[in-house]
Scaffold this motif. Structure first.
Motif, PDB file in Angstrom:
ATOM      1  N   ALA A  47       3.790   1.500  -1.292  1.00  0.00           N
ATOM      2  CA  ALA A  47       4.996   1.777  -2.247  1.00  0.00           C
ATOM      3  C   ALA A  47       3.426   2.732  -3.864  1.00  0.00           C
ATOM      4  CB  ALA A  47       5.290   0.192  -3.079  1.00  0.00           C
ATOM      5  N   ILE A  48       2.504   1.945  -3.590  1.00  0.00           N
ATOM      6  CA  ILE A  48       1.117   2.545  -4.298  1.00  0.00           C
ATOM      7  C   ILE A  48       1.500   4.245  -4.002  1.00  0.00           C
ATOM      8  CG2 ILE A  48      -1.309   2.346  -5.205  1.00  0.00           C
ATOM      9  CD1 ILE A  48      -0.594  -0.493  -4.484  1.00  0.00           C
ATOM     10  N   ALA A  49       1.339   4.156  -2.664  1.00  0.00           N
ATOM     11  CA  ALA A  49       0.695   5.804  -2.374  1.00  0.00           C
ATOM     12  C   ALA A  49       1.498   6.566  -2.701  1.00  0.00           C
ATOM     13  CB  ALA A  49       0.646   5.625  -0.588  1.00  0.00           C
ATOM     14  N   GLN A  54       3.554   5.474  -5.331  1.00  0.00           N
ATOM     15  CA  GLN A  54       3.670   6.343  -6.422  1.00  0.00           C
ATOM     16  C   GLN A  54       3.067   7.038  -7.153  1.00  0.00           C
ATOM     17  OE1 GLN A  54       2.574   2.165  -7.944  1.00  0.00           O
ATOM     18  NE2 GLN A  54       4.776   1.275  -7.784  1.00  0.00           N
ATOM     19  N   SER A  55       1.532   7.196  -6.530  1.00  0.00           N
ATOM     20  CA  SER A  55       0.350   8.292  -6.852  1.00  0.00           C
ATOM     21  C   SER A  55       1.119   9.670  -6.459  1.00  0.00           C
ATOM     22  CB  SER A  55      -0.781   7.869  -5.834  1.00  0.00           C
ATOM     23  OG  SER A  55      -0.235   8.331  -4.442  1.00  0.00           O
ATOM     24  N   LEU A  77       0.929  -1.515   0.023  1.00  0.00           N
ATOM     25  CA  LEU A  77      -0.260  -0.101  -0.067  1.00  0.00           C
ATOM     26  C   LEU A  77       0.590   1.293  -0.086  1.00  0.00           C
ATOM     27  CD1 LEU A  77      -2.975  -0.359   2.464  1.00  0.00           C
ATOM     28  CD2 LEU A  77      -3.335  -0.515   0.168  1.00  0.00           C
TER      29      LEU A  77
END
Lengths: 424, 424
Positions: free
Chosen positions: B89-91, B93-94, B87
């Motif tokens: 990592a996704i945050a 990337q965003s 999660l």
């Protein structure tokens, strides 16, 4: 002695009591002297919780993609199965059974790089098979493998079925038992037709059509895989008493066997009636009838990830114009209309018509191949009930009929009866 | 440009909003041009949920052990960190930051085989370090590594601190920031003494004593590791505004620096007052004073996994008998008494006495080594308040005093004041 793969879905491992019950099913087969591998899903609801967290994160800004990093999605959502695999191993150990959990990367189950919908390429299960030979139960986390990038890759929703069949093929299992919350595959949905009967056997090809058409018992890919590798697959219930009479029967356990058609001695003409709700129909009127027009219509739809199903092209009256009709899921209709309006010049049509709230009812049976008149019986029976047919497509073993959604239940019951499926 | 390891505990990643806030802390350091690795714990409560499931399973019957298979325990409880790593990592990337998650087996973080309390042996982080050099943030699942059996091994509760320090040592980080729900290390517990001050710096040895004695800011093992590898470790808050002034200060960020004592120019005599509640005292009266008697007492206790703390042996009056007093956690007292009764013949004592509800208060400071009279001041101050001392142990940098639990707060405040810790 046989080698058996047992798969338990999310509702079968939803809590500790149910995991303990699953362990009793496994113990029964171990006590009978079989080599056993078990594949488990995440506790029901857990995968949805994880997916919701991913979807709750802010979207990637900029870049080329409005989507999440599928590799991170996979790393996150694959964690639920690790938990149930470990808990089941502990439950088995508590019964005195040698067991260990296996994560996808430990076996490894090698997949391609299509994160989120990966395909299994190879299962290097030599160590797992060796231990099974020594009597250790292998408890495998379903739904996942290891991609060529050394990262966790998931097989798509319902992927644990595919894990189980792939493992059954890899270990050359005598049987792959898919335990679920229903006790087999029925001639149609028993919630619509109480006279629906559980099938003793169904051919791979038939099951493939049933699964594709909305009978949500098995993931379609798992049936394809079972067909290719000729894995004899049982669909059976995890909620029956694990020690009830007949549950441990090696050749005829309770449930439905999905198998090669050659194993089905008395093949019925029609095996089952499936249906798919929430279909929308789109018709393009007076399309220029020239080579490449289909590509001009369906290319842009495919690029927009819209799944087109039934396609019907009428012969044009004067040879210059034709009508093109097809169905899409209702949820995709607005998007499809926008895509088509955008392609209007290339395609060259006059009018778009559309209709939602339709249902596709399908008659499935391998026996159709050698029996004439199956389609005619369906059309006559529906006509007798005053049900209007909007589109028809056929394959060797299937007739699909698009009708108004209001007649769905009536059509299913009518067809179920006309082929004698409600009789023994 | 510096290389920084940032660790965020369970309360810091408890929900999606907080994970997003963590991402802002990381972005600040990335924007400043630093190479960053992040270590995350599971969302708070998740590990407890997983442990509760393991404990809810039936116990293993027969066999040699009443415990769960620690390898399965590890496979289960390590799953929570995989979720937060993905999660975060996704945050990141965003926010346009290149980031990827790393599971323990992917790096790999190699541990020994002591499942449930494994030690890190080696971190083969070359690929991770290469990517960090290219600007990719490494988001590492804390608390876990890969054992020699190719299975997931966890480092024990709070192990993510140890993961962070070990990674900081492996990548030769300039700093390891432990973000937590407090903003640093205090001279004593501020809930007991509102005048407690946040320390700017504390020496590794002092922090080790503080951590062992109940200041639950850091896992003890992580402090040991930081001391051995001289990892400059900051304890700081994840709940402050990530972009507040000074937060990105490379040399003096807000928080407490745990460092080599040579870095602390003006060393105080006493650095802090720690306490540990729920101690029980056991006294064996008139023990035969002969070689091997200590082993006869403490051997069986160790075998029963009872953690003995303060041990006081009085000189016997006539040289043939002695009194032996020691403390154990209150929860272990009944068990300890049973073990000792069982060993009565070998040990040869007259009477067992015991008392619960005690508290151990400790005065800690490296400066003690060069200052006399520190202990005497403590004893006098406590006597002035009428607090009776039940046992005393000392080390080079610590004095521990056992007292009745009712006086815990009074004793902490008294000692905090007597060494001037409440003054600037």
């Amino acid at each position: 002695m046989a080698r058996i793969v047992m798969k338990f879905g999310g509702t079968s491992v939803a809590d500790l009591d149910r995991i303990h019950n699953v362990a009793r099913h496994v113990k029964r087969e171990v006590d009978a002297g079989h080599e056993v591998a078990v594949v488990v899903s995440a506790m029901s609801g857990k995968t949805n919780e994880l997916v919701a967290w991913v979807q709750g994160m802010p979207k990637v800004t900029g870049a080329n993609s409005p989507f999440y990093d599928a590799r991170e999605y996979d790393a996150i959502v694959a964690s639920g199965e690790l938990v149930t695999a470990g808990l089941l191993a502990i439950a088995l150990q508590s019964m005195g059974i040698d067991a260990r959990s296996w994560q996808g990367w430990q076996i490894p189950i090698k997949t391609d790089n299509a994160h989120g919908a990966a395909r299994i390429l190879d299962i290097e299960g030599s160590e797992m098979i060796r231990r099974m030979g020594e009597g250790q139960v292998a408890v495998v986390a379903g739904f996942q493998g290891l991609g060529p990038d050394n990262r966790v890759a998931t097989l798509g929703r319902g992927g644990s079925d595919t894990s189980a069949v792939a493992i059954a093929a890899a270990v050359k299992a005598d049987r792959c038992d898919i335990y679920t919350d229903v006790d087999g595959v029925y001639t149609t949905d028993p919630r619509i037709e109480p006279k629906a009967r559980r099938l003793k056997k169904i051919a791979f090809e038939e099951m493939l059509e049933m699964a594709s058409l909305g009978a949500k018992v098995l993931q379609v890919r798992s049936v394809e895989l079972a067909m290719v590798h000729k894995v004899r697959t049982f669909v059976r219930s995890s909620f029956e008493d694990p020690d009830a009479p007949g549950m441990g029967d090696l050749l005829n356990p309770p449930g439905t066997l999905i198998c090669d058609e050659e194993e089905i001695v008395e093949q019925e003409v029609v095996t089952g009636i499936a249906y798919a709700k929430d279909e929308a129909q789109i018709s393009l009127r007076r399309v220029a009838d020239r080579p490449g027009v289909s590509a001009a219509i369906f290319g842009p739809l495919a690029e927009s990830h819209i799944n087109v199903d039934m396609i019907v092209q009428n012969i044009s009256e004067d040879g210059s114009k034709t009508d093109m009709t097809f169905t899409v899921p209702s949820g995709d209709m607005e998007k499809a209309l926008r895509v088509l309006e955008g392609a209007k010049e290339q395609v060259g049509f006059d009018v778009i018509q559309h209709e939602t709230g339709l249902v596709k009812v399908s008659v499935i049976g391998i026996g159709m191949r050698s029996h004439a008149g199956v389609a005619a019986s369906a059309f006559r029976a529906l006509a007798d009930k005053g049900i209007n047919i909007k589109a028809i497509t056929t394959s060797e073993i299937k007739i699909s009929i698009l009708i108004d959604g209001a007649y769905a239940e009536l059509a299913v019951r009518t067809l179920h009866s006309v082929y004698g499926l409600d009789k023994k």
